[in-house]
Design an enzyme around this catalytic site. Structure first.
Site, PDB file in Angstrom:
ATOM      1  N   HIS A   1       0.838  -1.200   0.000  1.00  0.00           N
ATOM      2  CA  HIS A   1       0.000   0.000   0.000  1.00  0.00           C
ATOM      3  C   HIS A   1       0.877   1.257   0.000  1.00  0.00           C
ATOM      4  O   HIS A   1       0.859   2.004  -0.962  1.00  0.00           O
ATOM      5  CB  HIS A   1      -1.002   0.043   1.156  1.00  0.00           C
TER       6      HIS A   1
ATOM      7  N   ASP B   1      -5.331  -7.874  -3.564  1.00  0.00           N
ATOM      8  CA  ASP B   1      -5.641  -7.686  -2.147  1.00  0.00           C
ATOM      9  C   ASP B   1      -6.963  -8.327  -1.739  1.00  0.00           C
ATOM     10  O   ASP B   1      -7.042  -9.526  -1.523  1.00  0.00           O
ATOM     11  CB  ASP B   1      -5.606  -6.199  -1.825  1.00  0.00           C
TER      12      ASP B   1
END
Length: 464
Positions: free
Chosen positions: A275, A326
């Protein structure tokens, strides 16, 4: 994995540096590319002629496979506010119900969808470790093997990475009750990774994970560094995904998350910062100096309202970049690339933000694609990745009848594949020298889909 040498001939193939014409790709008996030759006048005898443009398979560098069972089930707001943290609480409802058999079914369906979406290697950030009540399984890797079995059934490569997860926050010493299935320390994770590496399973690699700075005490991070001093595989960590996480880290340590990591002198080329959404230029520069990479998950970060990272900063500093799906609200690498760029366009109110004509890279798609090919290989712990000799023989064949490609000048095919949405599934997909999808079809599709549908129905209708 391939067991005999084979020849493939592509009228056009995306090699490092761009499209090349009339390319002969030789698959070795080990399932790797033995040689790649360009500019041949015609396909040699015995070579299989590919039906469309050929591109390297991509790495999905960040996955929580069990969350595929949750995709689409958190898209309503029943209270005054909804954010990452409220989504997380609902997601734990899946984590507290799913068992090994259901997880295998979910993982197989996910892997099948990812193959259709252009991924040939999955990096599983694995923290769902224990029984529903928090007790350890007799085999601590029971849930990990379920993911590996599902991936193998579909035919995707897997880097399985057990995670340190030992506290609920920076100022907490233990986990919350609804995190009881995640508990693992540095020694647990190191033992699990060694077991995975020694398993001898085809196309299965091992890595290491620190769930996040909030979930792992500093001494555990340094303990893992000590244990893994000679470990050559990847090491991943969630970091700076949410502004609340950044604020909590500053309150607890006096530093921002990536600033703190860089200051610990632990980062090197094995590390991937997942991220890395909320960063400042000094942190980008520190990561670049360390050789570490970043894994960006555009559709999940959009779905969760995380924010947008400094894509241009990462690109310009030469930081390796990989893409992850994800939470699996999308399973298509081209959609991730579109949103990697579109998020920047929306905030900066200009186009082709990721392009760099001043350095000879005018194509946004080409610059991003090349970076995620090489960055994805690094994130999966692969020293060579893409259409080059010695890399695993993974290949995507685009359908020339895809609406995005009809009438398109050959030099603009990648631009069209990425930005003329929606994506068409890849016509053919090869993993380790073996075709797993031919003419859009996977031989196990129906059986995998049936088990997945039943597993998800049981998950929501009854106990795990």
């Amino acid at each position: 994995m391939a067991t005999e040498r084979k020849l493939l001939w592509a009228p056009r193939a995306w090699l490092p540096g761009g499209w090349r014409e009339n390319v002969l790709l030789e698959v070795g008996a080990d399932g790797n590319w033995a040689s790649i030759t360009t500019d041949l006048s015609a396909a040699p005898d015995g070579a299989e002629v590919l039906a469309g443009p050929a591109l390297p398979g991509l790495v999905d560098a960040h996955s929580h496979a069990f969350q595929r069972a949750f995709a689409g089930l958190a898209e309503r707001r029943e209270s005054a506010a909804d954010d990452f943290w409220s989504w997380r609480d609902r997601m734990y409802g899946v984590a507290l119900r799913i068992g090994p058999e259901a997880l295998r079914a979910v993982a197989a369906q996910l892997a099948l969808e990812l193959l259709h979406g252009g991924y040939t290697q999955l990096v599983e950030f694995h923290y769902l470790q224990h029984r529903v009540d928090g007790r350890r399984y007799d085999d601590p890797l029971t849930m990990g093997w379920a993911i590996a079995d599902g991936a193998a059934e579909a035919g995707i490569g897997l880097t399985l990475m057990p995670a340190i997860y030992e506290r609920a926050g920076f100022r907490e010493s233990t986990l919350r009750d609804d995190q009881r299935r995640f508990r693992a320390g540095a020694d647990d994770v190191w033992a699990a990774a060694r077991t995975i590496a020694a398993s001898g399973r085809p196309m299965l690699d091992a890595g290491l994970v620190i769930h996040s700075l909030r979930a792992a005490a500093p001494q555990s991070i340094h303990r893992l560094r000590e244990l893994a001093a000679d470990f050559a595989g990847p090491i991943h960590v969630h970091v700076a995904e949410q502004t609340a996480e950044v604020d909590d880290c500053v309150a607890a340590t006096g530093q921002r998350p990536i600033e703190w990591l860089a200051g610990q002198q632990v980062l090197d080329a094995r590390w991937q910062l997942v991220h890395a959404t909320h960063v400042v230029p000094a942190e980008v520069e520190a990561v670049a100096a360390s050789g570490a990479g970043v894994v960006i998950c555009p559709t999940t970060e959009a779905n969760l309202g995380d924010g947008l990272t400094d894509v241009v900063g990462w690109l310009d500093q030469g930081v390796p970049i990989a893409i992850g799906s994800d939470s699996h609200v999308a399973r298509d690498v081209l959609e991730e690339l579109r949103w990697l760029e579109y998020g920047q366009r929306l905030t900066q109110r200009r186009r082709n933000v990721a392009a760099a004509p001043e350095s000879g890279q005018p194509s946004t798609a080409a610059r991003l694609f090349d970076r995620i090919v090489s960055g994805g290989g690094q994130a999966a712990g692969r020293s060579r990745w893409g259409l080059l000799a010695g890399a695993r023989a993974d290949l995507l064949v685009a359908d020339p009848q895809s609406p995005a490609l009809l009438g398109m000048p050959p030099s603009r095919c990648l631009d069209a594949l990425v930005f003329s949405s929606p994506s068409a599934p890849w016509r053919d997909v090869m993993v380790a020298g073996s075709w797993v999808i031919r003419e859009h079809a996977h031989p196990g599709r129906q059986a995998i889909a049936t088990r997945f549908a039943q597993a998800v129905t049981d998950l929501w209708d009854g106990p795990a």
